[in-house]
Design a protein around this motif. Structure first.
Motif, PDB file in Angstrom:
ATOM      1  N   TYR A 186       1.017  -1.373   0.160  1.00 13.36           N
ATOM      2  CA  TYR A 186       0.094   0.061  -0.030  1.00 13.36           C
ATOM      3  C   TYR A 186       0.825   1.139  -0.061  1.00 13.36           C
ATOM      4  O   TYR A 186       2.030   0.990   0.528  1.00 13.36           O
ATOM      5  N   SER A 188       2.797   4.381   0.864  1.00  9.34           N
ATOM      6  CA  SER A 188       3.300   4.954   2.310  1.00  9.34           C
ATOM      7  C   SER A 188       2.800   6.749   2.172  1.00  9.34           C
ATOM      8  O   SER A 188       2.340   7.151   1.102  1.00  9.34           O
ATOM      9  N   PHE A 189       2.778   7.163   3.185  1.00 10.20           N
ATOM     10  CA  PHE A 189       2.348   8.757   3.254  1.00 10.20           C
ATOM     11  C   PHE A 189       3.413   9.460   2.438  1.00 10.20           C
ATOM     12  O   PHE A 189       2.900  10.275   1.518  1.00 10.20           O
ATOM     13  N   ILE A 192       2.640   8.994  -1.314  1.00  6.99           N
ATOM     14  CA  ILE A 192       1.400   9.687  -1.802  1.00  6.99           C
ATOM     15  C   ILE A 192       1.765  10.976  -1.887  1.00  6.99           C
ATOM     16  O   ILE A 192       1.322  11.669  -3.009  1.00  6.99           O
TER      17      ILE A 192
ATOM     18  N   GLU B  10      -4.867  13.805  -2.322  1.00  6.71           N
ATOM     19  CA  GLU B  10      -3.693  13.138  -1.565  1.00  6.71           C
ATOM     20  C   GLU B  10      -4.759  12.559  -0.245  1.00  6.71           C
ATOM     21  O   GLU B  10      -4.190  11.643   0.114  1.00  6.71           O
ATOM     22  N   ALA B  13      -6.196   9.551  -1.034  1.00  5.31           N
ATOM     23  CA  ALA B  13      -5.095   8.401  -1.426  1.00  5.31           C
ATOM     24  C   ALA B  13      -4.898   7.855   0.071  1.00  5.31           C
ATOM     25  O   ALA B  13      -4.553   6.839   0.365  1.00  5.31           O
ATOM     26  N   LEU B  14      -4.495   8.857   1.007  1.00  5.84           N
ATOM     27  CA  LEU B  14      -4.237   8.607   2.335  1.00  5.84           C
ATOM     28  C   LEU B  14      -5.369   7.675   3.080  1.00  5.84           C
ATOM     29  O   LEU B  14      -4.863   6.622   3.524  1.00  5.84           O
ATOM     30  N   ALA B  17      -4.894   4.346   1.504  1.00  6.99           N
ATOM     31  CA  ALA B  17      -3.744   3.514   1.808  1.00  6.99           C
ATOM     32  C   ALA B  17      -3.899   3.022   3.082  1.00  6.99           C
ATOM     33  O   ALA B  17      -3.673   1.710   3.521  1.00  6.99           O
ATOM     34  N   LEU B  21      -4.040  -0.837   4.669  1.00  6.09           N
ATOM     35  CA  LEU B  21      -3.250  -1.413   5.732  1.00  6.09           C
ATOM     36  C   LEU B  21      -4.070  -2.213   6.748  1.00  6.09           C
ATOM     37  O   LEU B  21      -3.948  -3.319   7.005  1.00  6.09           O
ATOM     38  N   GLU B  46       4.049  -1.398  11.658  1.00  3.87           N
ATOM     39  CA  GLU B  46       3.935  -1.200  10.103  1.00  3.87           C
ATOM     40  C   GLU B  46       3.394   0.220   9.601  1.00  3.87           C
ATOM     41  O   GLU B  46       3.745   0.672   9.004  1.00  3.87           O
ATOM     42  N   ALA B  47       2.334   0.772  10.642  1.00  2.00           N
ATOM     43  CA  ALA B  47       1.763   1.919  10.247  1.00  2.00           C
ATOM     44  C   ALA B  47       2.851   2.945  10.383  1.00  2.00           C
ATOM     45  O   ALA B  47       2.879   4.004   9.896  1.00  2.00           O
ATOM     46  N   ALA B  50       5.312   3.067   7.561  1.00  2.00           N
ATOM     47  CA  ALA B  50       4.565   3.748   6.045  1.00  2.00           C
ATOM     48  C   ALA B  50       4.582   5.243   6.620  1.00  2.00           C
ATOM     49  O   ALA B  50       3.801   5.772   5.796  1.00  2.00           O
ATOM     50  N   PHE B  52       2.416   6.403   8.497  1.00  2.00           N
ATOM     51  CA  PHE B  52       0.916   6.832   9.008  1.00  2.00           C
ATOM     52  C   PHE B  52       0.902   7.694  10.323  1.00  2.00           C
ATOM     53  O   PHE B  52       0.023   8.494  10.593  1.00  2.00           O
ATOM     54  N   VAL B  55       2.206  11.397  10.437  1.00  2.00           N
ATOM     55  CA  VAL B  55       1.619  12.392   9.250  1.00  2.00           C
ATOM     56  C   VAL B  55       1.832  13.753   9.824  1.00  2.00           C
ATOM     57  O   VAL B  55       1.964  14.674   9.102  1.00  2.00           O
ATOM     58  N   GLY B  62      11.448  13.544  10.774  1.00  2.00           N
ATOM     59  CA  GLY B  62      11.060  12.413  10.264  1.00  2.00           C
ATOM     60  C   GLY B  62       9.174  12.352  10.240  1.00  2.00           C
ATOM     61  O   GLY B  62       8.996  11.206   9.922  1.00  2.00           O
ATOM     62  N   GLY B  63       8.643  13.056  10.502  1.00  2.00           N
ATOM     63  CA  GLY B  63       7.236  13.278  10.455  1.00  2.00           C
ATOM     64  C   GLY B  63       6.784  13.423   8.803  1.00  2.00           C
ATOM     65  O   GLY B  63       7.648  13.428   7.860  1.00  2.00           O
ATOM     66  N   GLY B  64       5.463  13.689   8.683  1.00  2.00           N
ATOM     67  CA  GLY B  64       4.915  13.836   7.388  1.00  2.00           C
ATOM     68  C   GLY B  64       4.892  15.326   6.730  1.00  2.00           C
ATOM     69  O   GLY B  64       4.311  15.465   5.842  1.00  2.00           O
ATOM     70  N   GLY B  66       2.370  17.037   7.878  1.00  2.00           N
ATOM     71  CA  GLY B  66       0.800  17.227   7.760  1.00  2.00           C
ATOM     72  C   GLY B  66       0.316  17.801   9.091  1.00  2.00           C
ATOM     73  O   GLY B  66       1.118  18.332   9.862  1.00  2.00           O
ATOM     74  N   GLU B  70      -4.693  14.965   8.555  1.00  2.00           N
ATOM     75  CA  GLU B  70      -4.054  13.871   8.065  1.00  2.00           C
ATOM     76  C   GLU B  70      -4.279  12.892   9.167  1.00  2.00           C
ATOM     77  O   GLU B  70      -4.630  11.523   8.861  1.00  2.00           O
TER      78      GLU B  70
END
Lengths: 259, 385
Positions: A186, A188-189, A192, B10, B13-14, B17, B21, B46-47, B50, B52, B55, B62-64, B66, B70
């Motif tokens: 799937y 990943s963020f 995406i 986006e 899609a999040l 995704a 998972l 796992e989250a 990825a 998540f 975010v 190291g974050g997303g 957002g 999110e």
């Protein structure tokens, strides 16, 4: 290693799917359109090969504007770039015509390996790898449950009912994959967020040097003349046990080829 | 003039995704862990991998990059897939937000990358036996001893201490001879000498356990205090609105799962030759639940958006939490009713949602506290406490 994955957007096989009664083509506007499930396995395999061998994964799709959703999904999984062939004249094209469009697009790309799903859930013809291979004069390895690439060769385990065949062919080659080959990731963020910055090249028939007369419903090699809904489920078989119930039950299972 | 309700490519899609998972684990995995005393560490890891779980955290740590929009989507979708990760409410949402906004550079560097990729988990300890919802009455206190802090007090209803590497403890500074107290937040490793955690037996079917925590002269280095001591109140409120939004997202996930089960059953279960969902006695209450869920979802999205935009989100976050909790309670109740006896069996996984949905009316802030807040702040009615 340049890998191209053929990706098709199809109506979600989990929802109700229809043909458009106006021209007997797949009704896409009203459908919940998704990336063809089997193609996700091809994308995953492409990413695995790329991560082992290096190189780039290009997604190639032929479809209407809305197919960008399928492209974006593939890019968010990790493909590097995409080519989207979009032209209204393609609407209603048969498999033979579509293979011509795909082959023309591939000829404008560099590829060592072409991957695709073994079937699409809408038409289920499973002929595209053979058609494209024929047009490009490259070998096809169909129905892979395992793929290895080494020494300029693609080797697959070709899935059969009873087991598999070990088949190999020199690159460049086209390989179609079943859902037994891997487990697609799937996105990943990061995947995406990165997808929107990846290059997507849009091409028309003219860009591919193709004539609109070579494609489209009016010129298709096959036509859907008529269609009907699935008949409602009939009454089940009722077996009255008169001491021979077990035998009748087994006979029924045997007639259905279950035992 | 722009007002639109489309989440965009986006975020869609999040959602897809995370739902993907979540479906790979699903409710059977979650319930098996809960009932066997196991944990959802594999899904958490796992989250986190990825991206998540982090975010909302800054990209440089190291974050997303957002925000709560999110992060709330991630928790809602995991919940709808049957495996809500309760620690998301505290680890990235409260602790990540507080440290990300108020921590020193060293504190951010020390904690945020781990919180972002899920390799470390931080719990949140505010509630005390004698203070309940009244965080102004907190008695856990830190006194200075040379270069160290010495923290003592007692906390209750602390989630997932067994999963956490550290707790963000809300205490006060015992400040000099005058004895005045100020709120202050400390990062306390869960293996610190003097910290003892005792699980509270609960009827909630969830892998995350609840704990009493005793802090008995826990010695902490000077940099255990988050940010500047004068910012305690601001830190607290920066963390609590994200907590409410995440509580709402948790409830929404539970509610959607209950509705999916209920509507699937109502469409397929036939009695007297008709699917039971054709009867208005079941169809109308389910439709009402759907409306409640969608309204609560809108308010949750708005509250998350306000937090991310740096605007006052107090009323929106509380309203979202209230509405989502009510929606979850109603949806689970109606899902059980729709299933009849099956609704209380283990096989259908609906009754397992019962206490989970009921918790959402109580924690992290009760329905009544929210109503009092709205009455006082938005209706300008006289305060009751």
């Amino acid at each position: 290693m340049n890998i191209v994955v053929l990706v098709k957007q199809v109506p979600d096989s989990g929802s109700e799917r229809k043909l458009d009664p106006a021209d007997n083509t797949v009704a896409r506007a009203s459908a919940d359109n998704v990336i063809n499930e089997m193609d996700e396995y091809a994308i995953e395999e492409a990413l695995l090969v790329r991560d082992r061998e290096g190189g780039e994964v290009t997604v190639l799709t032929v479809g209407p504007d809305s197919a960008t959703d399928a492209i974006r999904k593939a890019l968010s999984m990790g493909a590097d770039k995409a080519v989207h062939v979009v032209d209204d004249a393609i609407h209603g094209s048969c498999a033979v015509q579509t293979s011509g469009v795909i082959a023309a697009a591939l000829q404008q790309l560099e590829y060592d390996l072409v991957l695709c799903g073994a079937e699409a859930t809408d038409a289920q013809l499973s002929v595209m790898p053979a058609l494209v291979a024929e047009r490009l004069n490259i070998p096809q390895l169909s129905g892979a449950r395992k793929l290895t690439v080494e020494g300029g060769m693609a080797k697959i385990e070709r899935q059969t009912d009873g087991g598999y065949w070990a088949v190999e062919a020199p690159l460049p080659a086209i390989v179609s994959t079943w859902d037994t080959i891997n487990e697609p990731r799937y996105p990943s963020f990061k995947g995406i967020m990165a997808a929107k910055k990846k290059p997507v090249e849009t091409k028309t028939l003219a860009d591919l040097g193709l004539d609109a007369g070579s494609v489209g419903l009016a010129n298709a090699t096959s036509k859907v003349l008529d269609f009907a809904g699935r008949p409602p489920k009939g009454e089940g078989v009722k077996v009255v046990d008169e001491g021979d119930g077990a035998q009748k039950f087994v006979d029924f299972l045997a007639s259905q080829k279950i035992v | 003039m722009t007002l639109h309700f489309d989440e965009g490519d986006e975020l869609r899609a999040l959602r897809a995704a995370v739902a993907d998972l979540g479906s790979r684990y699903g409710q059977p995995y979650f319930l098996e862990q809960a009932r066997s005393g196991g944990r959802t560490d594999a899904l958490w890891a796992e989250a986190g991998k990825a991206g998540f779980l982090g975010v909302n955290l800054p990209e440089e740590y190291g974050g997303g990059g957002g925000g709560m929009v999110e992060l709330s989507i991630v928790l809602e979708e995991l919940g709808a897939a049957g495996c809500p990760l309760l620690m998301m409410v505290v680890s990235p949402a409260i602790c990540g937000t507080v440290i990300g906004r108020f921590g020193t550079d060293e504190q951010k560097q020390r904690w945020l990358p781990g919180l972002a990729d899920g390799s470390s988990t931080m719990g949140f300890a505010i509630t005390e036996p004698d203070a309940g919802s009244n965080s102004h009455e907190i008695t856990t206190a830190a006194r200075r001893d040379g270069d160290e802090w010495v923290l003592s007090g007692q906390k209750v209803w602390i989630s997932g201490v067994d999963q956490a590497d550290a707790l963000l403890v809300v205490g006060r500074l015992a400040d000099g001879p005058r004895g005045t107290l100020r709120p202050a937040l400390f990062v306390v490793p869960t293996d610190a000498p003097g910290l003892a955690a005792h699980p509270i037996p609960m009827e909630i079917v969830s892998p995350e356990r609840q704990f009493q925590v005793f802090l008995d002269d826990v010695r902490l280095p000077a940099d255990a205090l988050v940010g500047h001591p004068d910012q305690g109140i601001a830190q607290l409120f920066a963390g609590l609105n994200p907590e409410r939004v995440m509580a709402a997202a948790y409830s929404l996930g539970v509610a959607r799962l209950a509705m999916a089960k209920a509507t699937d059953y109502a469409r397929t279960r036939q009695v007297w030759g008709t699917p039971i969902g054709a009867h208005q006695g079941l169809a109308h209450p389910l439709a009402a639940c759907r409306i409640e869920i969608e309204c609560a979802r809108l308010m949750t999205q708005k509250a998350a958006w306000l937090i991310d935009a740096g605007q006052d989100a107090g009323t929106a976050a509380n309203s979202a939490k209230y509405a989502a909790a009510e929606a979850a309670v109603h949806a689970v109740d109606q899902a059980i009713q729709t299933h009849g006896g099956n609704g209380l069996s283990q096989e259908y996984g609906v009754a397992a949602l019962l206490t989970m949905s009921r918790v959402s009316r109580i924690a992290p802030v009760s329905r009544e506290m929210i109503l009092s807040f709205v009455a006082q702040h938005d209706l300008r009615l006289p305060r009751s406490y």
